[in-house]
Design a protein around this motif. Structure first.
Motif: not given
Length: 245
Positions: A195-206
């Motif tokens: 559930d962490q906030a993904p890094p910039r350029g990475v989606g939750r689905d990724d």
């Protein structure tokens, strides 16, 4: 002798930032790590190197596409029910190396029987496919394996396709993503990690796809994964065309 505690397996997924990788110990034990790489060679060069990498991207490109496509795609689709549309039909290697969509469609039709164009969704993957194809060798097959997230979730879900879509009209579907997160938690992932906030350029689905691929990488390393199809073929470079789960 390498330190067993440092040997890791990784699941990788293409994303806007490049490639996102989720890694774990050989048997899937934590702590899990999330890393972003600008390109695929950078992922391969990571030290200590990943013992097994399960990557969601086509590996092995035929010179000519027959009615069954690459074979691996058809073998996977039959298990995915309503999720089978997530498995794109990959054209010939010559078509994949076309930078223009209309040219790619022309070459794809010329190298397929029956003649078939390229979907826009698959065309957008071409740069990532070329990244892997440029470095992939038969020797690297000991480390690098093609996977597909929906087949991974199928395997982790008791060989049943996920009931909810991950996206609806190309937009993330919260309930479908939550369903996949909860399945990953049941297989040992920490909910906070997923559930962490993904890094910039990475989606939750990724992130979730990379995590699922990581679990398949552990299965591959442990000898419990299988290729689809079992009687896979090889392309003109000698690369196997199989999706593992």
């Amino acid at each position: 002798m390498p330190d067993p505690g440092r040997i890791r397996v990784a699941g990788a997924d293409g994303c806007k930032a490049g490639w996102v990788a989720v890694s774990s110990g050989l048997e899937g034990e934590g702590p899990h790590q999330l890393q972003v790489f600008e390109n695929f060679p950078a992922l391969l060069a990571h030290q200590p190197e990943f013992a097994t990498v399960a990557v969601d991207m086509p590996i092995g490109l035929p010179d000519h596409i027959g009615p069954r496509g690459r074979g691996s795609e058809q073998a996977v689709r039959q298990h995915l029910g309503q999720r089978q549309s997530s498995v794109f039909a990959v054209p010939s290697r010559a078509a994949v190396y076309m930078a223009d969509y209309l040219e790619a469609c022309t070459v794809a039709q010329e190298t397929s029987d029956p003649p078939k164009k390229v979907s826009k969704q698959c065309f957008y993957l071409f740069p990532k496919i070329r990244e892997i194809d440029a470095v992939m060798t038969v020797d690297l097959e000991e480390r690098i394996f093609e996977v597909h997230p929906e087949l991974a979730f199928w395997r982790l879900n008791g060989e049943a396709p996920m009931s909810l879509p991950k996206k609806i009209k190309s937009r993330p579907n919260g309930p479908g993503l939550d369903q996949r997160r909860d399945l990953l938690v049941s297989h040992g992932f920490d909910k906070t990690f997923l559930d962490q906030a993904p890094p910039r350029g990475v989606g939750r689905d990724d992130l979730l796809d990379a995590a699922a691929n990581c679990l398949i990488a552990s299965r591959i390393a442990g000898g419990t994964a299988e290729p689809f199809p079992a009687d896979y073929c090889r392309d003109g470079k000698g690369l196997r065309m199989a999706i593992w789960a």
